[in-house]
Design a protein around this motif. Structure first.
Motif, PDB file in Angstrom:
ATOM      1  N   UNK A 175     -62.570 -43.619  69.452  1.00 44.13           N
ATOM      2  CA  UNK A 175     -62.670 -44.590  68.368  1.00 44.13           C
ATOM      3  C   UNK A 175     -62.480 -45.977  68.946  1.00 44.13           C
ATOM      4  N   UNK A 218     -56.698 -46.358  71.335  1.00 42.43           N
ATOM      5  CA  UNK A 218     -57.716 -45.727  72.170  1.00 42.43           C
ATOM      6  C   UNK A 218     -57.857 -46.512  73.470  1.00 42.43           C
ATOM      7  N   UNK A 253     -56.778 -44.816  64.234  1.00 42.79           N
ATOM      8  CA  UNK A 253     -56.796 -43.465  64.822  1.00 42.79           C
ATOM      9  C   UNK A 253     -57.595 -43.448  66.130  1.00 42.79           C
ATOM     10  N   UNK A 254     -56.938 -43.140  67.272  1.00 40.79           N
ATOM     11  CA  UNK A 254     -57.649 -43.216  68.555  1.00 40.79           C
ATOM     12  C   UNK A 254     -58.717 -42.139  68.726  1.00 40.79           C
ATOM     13  N   UNK A 255     -58.649 -41.065  67.910  1.00 40.46           N
ATOM     14  CA  UNK A 255     -59.606 -39.968  68.093  1.00 40.46           C
ATOM     15  C   UNK A 255     -60.490 -39.764  66.857  1.00 40.46           C
ATOM     16  N   UNK A 256     -60.562 -40.776  65.991  1.00 40.98           N
ATOM     17  CA  UNK A 256     -61.410 -40.726  64.790  1.00 40.98           C
ATOM     18  C   UNK A 256     -61.136 -39.509  63.914  1.00 40.98           C
ATOM     19  N   UNK A 296     -63.428 -37.706  71.333  1.00 36.09           N
ATOM     20  CA  UNK A 296     -63.497 -38.261  69.967  1.00 36.09           C
ATOM     21  C   UNK A 296     -63.112 -39.739  70.008  1.00 36.09           C
ATOM     22  N   UNK A 314     -59.931 -48.665  67.712  1.00 34.39           N
ATOM     23  CA  UNK A 314     -58.493 -48.441  67.799  1.00 34.39           C
ATOM     24  C   UNK A 314     -57.907 -49.023  69.082  1.00 34.39           C
TER      25      UNK A 314
END
Lengths: 377, 290
Positions: A124, A130, B120-123, A122, A127
């Motif tokens: 992003x 991330x 948000x790193x994981x959407x 997932x 970010x």
């Protein structure tokens, strides 16, 4: 050194190692308590303090103090400055252990640690976290490769050893690149909170400050661990190595001071230094201890040649970086007052104790002889 | 005498290995472009779902809180702030001499360009095409960066749990008639509609009642790049706990640093490679001379 004999394994273990083991065990206990029971039972984290000691210390300090690995790998393998080869392996080991500890700390801090791999599916790309996550994962793998030769030598797996050596240069370059990226991105994490962060710390240059301070403390940590392993292993200190590291640290600290000061002047925030608030005092302390003092020491030619004073300057740089990152994570951010609970502290202390234990074991049992700071040919 | 470098890597091997890394990054970079395009899609801003809260009309009856609890199946609790079980809350502000009073409704502001979704790193947090900022709990890793990033302190956590999730208002996005809180408001202090229409209504109220509203403006029209919850107030916005943001979307402040990531990757990688080649020749020459 005082020691205790364990009847079961019939081996002598020094008192220091026993204490470290006890601390590590306490840390494991606290971590399991958090995984089983919940956050409020273990930590002082709250809705207005979502990030506490684990992020501010384990992540924001753990990553930069492992920076010595990429600095030395670049110096030896890319810049071909062979003088530093003897201290490369211990630095790579510290780096690898450091990143493993960071990842374990994150598994304690994350609310859903079993899903840490979600970053892979997932994604992003907007970010900074991330980017940090991906770089930390990849760079840990890079460090594993970079550090593997002594382990493979010990195991006698020559085929694999040759393969690792063959790809070593691209791996080193990848390591330097990934380090530049995530050391700075740790600072980018805070770019999104301009209205929550104290203006003395908030600056668009946070990524640059994080990168430069990481390089400075990378030198400091190498000085620190060389002194340590020299004391464990004995032998004579290679003065030219220490002096070279000190020069690198002095140059980096000077850049850091110039950027920080220039940024404060440009933003017109010099007045904030003297407003008498707790924040301003802590800001002054962080820079005095971690930047100005070590620069002052290393500017004196006589002290710059002394191994003892170089060690002191390195320690000051390390303490200064810890203050800087704790200030960023805990002091600069608006929110409820926060002090870590004893269980939070146990996890952090336990992880570092475990790191020191493993480092000591590796010094004894792995062929780091390229790696002693102590002797020349 | 030092030995020369142990590595006898050929140029081709170098390109092969580095290429694998670069390829991965380029995939990532092109995906970033797509993601950016995606955030530009959706309904035009004036057509998106929004709420208008007029603090001067609010009587503090707290029916909105109850409606929210009912619709979202949240337990009653006595709290002074938003929490994992309280997505909206009415608070009363009073000036020290008691001359000025105002209620304020706390809830997610549903930013036009939300900091929580960008961070948000994981959407797990993302903005729907029609406006609401929503949360996919099945993606969440519990890093709490959204809580850190939100300028309004909206995302909350179930701290008593060992594996908590983020909790926040999602504007009842799955409810056909819009948010339950707005539907029940007896004073029309909270109304639901399209953002463009609500802005017009707000500005009309300001025009009809000169001097009634603080600075004759709508909070959220531009703050932090704009929000989908618009607020009118008779007292200073800061007094009812609304942060003084500028007009730049918060994610913009991070975006430049992320944009230069490919530059760093190729730049640092390239420079390191060049230095490697240059110093290797020099080191070899020195070795031969010696």
């Amino acid at each position: 050194m005082a020691s205790i004999t364990f009847p079961i394994i019939k081996k002598k273990v020094s008192i220091g190692a026993v204490i470290l083991m006890a601390l590590a065990a306490l840390g494991v206990f606290a971590a399991f308590f958090r995984w089983i029971d919940g956050f409020s039972q273990v930590s002082n984290l709250s809705d207005s303090r979502p990030w506490g000691l684990w992020i501010s210390f384990d992540l924001l300090v753990g990553v930069p103090i492992s920076a010595g690995a990429f600095i030395l790998a670049a110096t030896v393998h890319i810049f071909h400055i062979e003088k530093y080869k003897p201290i490369l392996r211990p630095a790579l080991l510290t780096g690898f252990l450091g990143y493993l500890l960071v990842i374990i700390a994150l598994l304690v801090d994350l609310g859903q640690p079993q899903r840490i791999w979600h970053m892979l599916i997932y994604r992003n790309l907007h970010s900074p976290l991330f980017e940090v996550g991906m770089c930390v994962m990849t760079y840990t793998a890079v460090l594993f490769l970079e550090f593997s030769p002594p382990v493979l030598e010990k195991l006698g797996w020559t085929g694999l050893l040759q393969a690792v050596k063959k790809i070593s240069i691209p791996v080193v370059i990848l390591g330097v690149t990934l380090s530049t990226m995530h050391q700075s991105s740790l600072g980018s994490l805070f770019l999104i909170v301009p209205f929550k962060m104290h203006p003395l710390w908030y600056t668009p240059l946070l990524p640059l400050l994080f990168l430069v301070s990481a390089i400075a403390v990378g030198f400091g940590m190498v000085i620190f661990e060389c002194t340590l392993s020299h004391q464990v292993m004995g032998g004579e200190v290679r003065k030219d190595i220490f002096q070279g590291l000190a020069k690198g640290m002095l140059a980096t600290l000077s850049v850091l001071l110039a950027v920080k000061l220039g940024d404060l002047i440009y933003a017109g925030e010099l007045g904030l230094l003297l407003d008498g608030s707790l924040q301003s005092k802590l800001f002054i302390l962080e820079n005095l201890v971690g930047i100005i003092l070590p620069i002052a020491i290393l500017l004196v030619p006589k002290l710059r040649r002394s191994v003892r004073w170089i060690f002191r300057a390195g320690m000051l740089t390390l303490i200064g970086l810890i203050l800087y990152r704790l200030n960023i994570g805990l002091v600069s951010m608006a929110g409820a007052p926060y002090l870590p609970s004893w269980m939070e502290l146990s996890v952090t202390v336990g992880l570092f104790s475990a790191g020191i234990l493993v480092f000591g074991l590796a010094l004894k049992h792995l062929p780091l002889e390229e790696g002693e700071c102590a002797h020349g040919d | 005498m030092n030995k020369t470098n142990t590595s006898n890597l050929s140029r081709r091997d170098f390109l092969k290995v580095t290429g694998a890394g670069l390829g991965g990054l380029m995939v990532a970079a092109s995906a970033a472009g797509q993601a950016h395009a995606a955030s530009g899609e959706g309904l035009p801003l004036p057509e998106q779902w929004a709420l208008l809260y007029d603090a001067t009309k609010c009587s503090g009856c707290r029916e909105c809180e109850k409606a929210c609890k009912r619709y979202n199946n949240l337990p009653e609790e006595d709290v002074e702030d938003l929490s994992g079980n309280t997505f909206t809350l009415i608070k009363l502000y009073q000036s020290e001499d008691g001359s000025e009073k105002s209620f304020r409704k706390y809830q997610c502001m549903h930013c036009v360009d939300p900091a929580c979704a960008a961070s948000c790193p994981v959407s797990a947090l993302h903005k729907l095409e029609n406006g609401p900022v929503v949360y996919d709990s099945y993606k969440c890793i519990g890093c709490r960066y959204c809580m850190q990033a939100c300028a309004f302190g909206v995302p909350r956590y179930d701290w008593s749990l060992a594996y908590p999730f983020i909790r926040k208002c999602e504007m009842c996005y799955h409810r056909e008639t819009g948010p339950a809180c707005a539907e029940i408001c007896p004073k029309q202090a909270l109304i639901f509609g399209k953002r463009g229409d609500l802005l017009e209504i707000a500005k009309l109220r300001i025009a009809v009642n000169p001097g009634k509203y603080y600075e004759d403006r709508v909070y959220g029209e531009f703050e932090g790049g704009g929000t989908s919850v618009l607020i009118l107030s008779g007292v200073p916005f800061e007094a009812i706990g609304l942060p003084a943001l500028d007009h730049q979307p918060l994610p913009d402040r991070t975006q430049w640093a992320l944009n230069i990531v490919p530059v760093i990757f190729f730049g640092v990688g390239g420079v390191m490679h060049a230095i490697y080649e240059a110093t290797r020749r020099k080191a070899r020459k020195q070795a031969e001379e010696a």
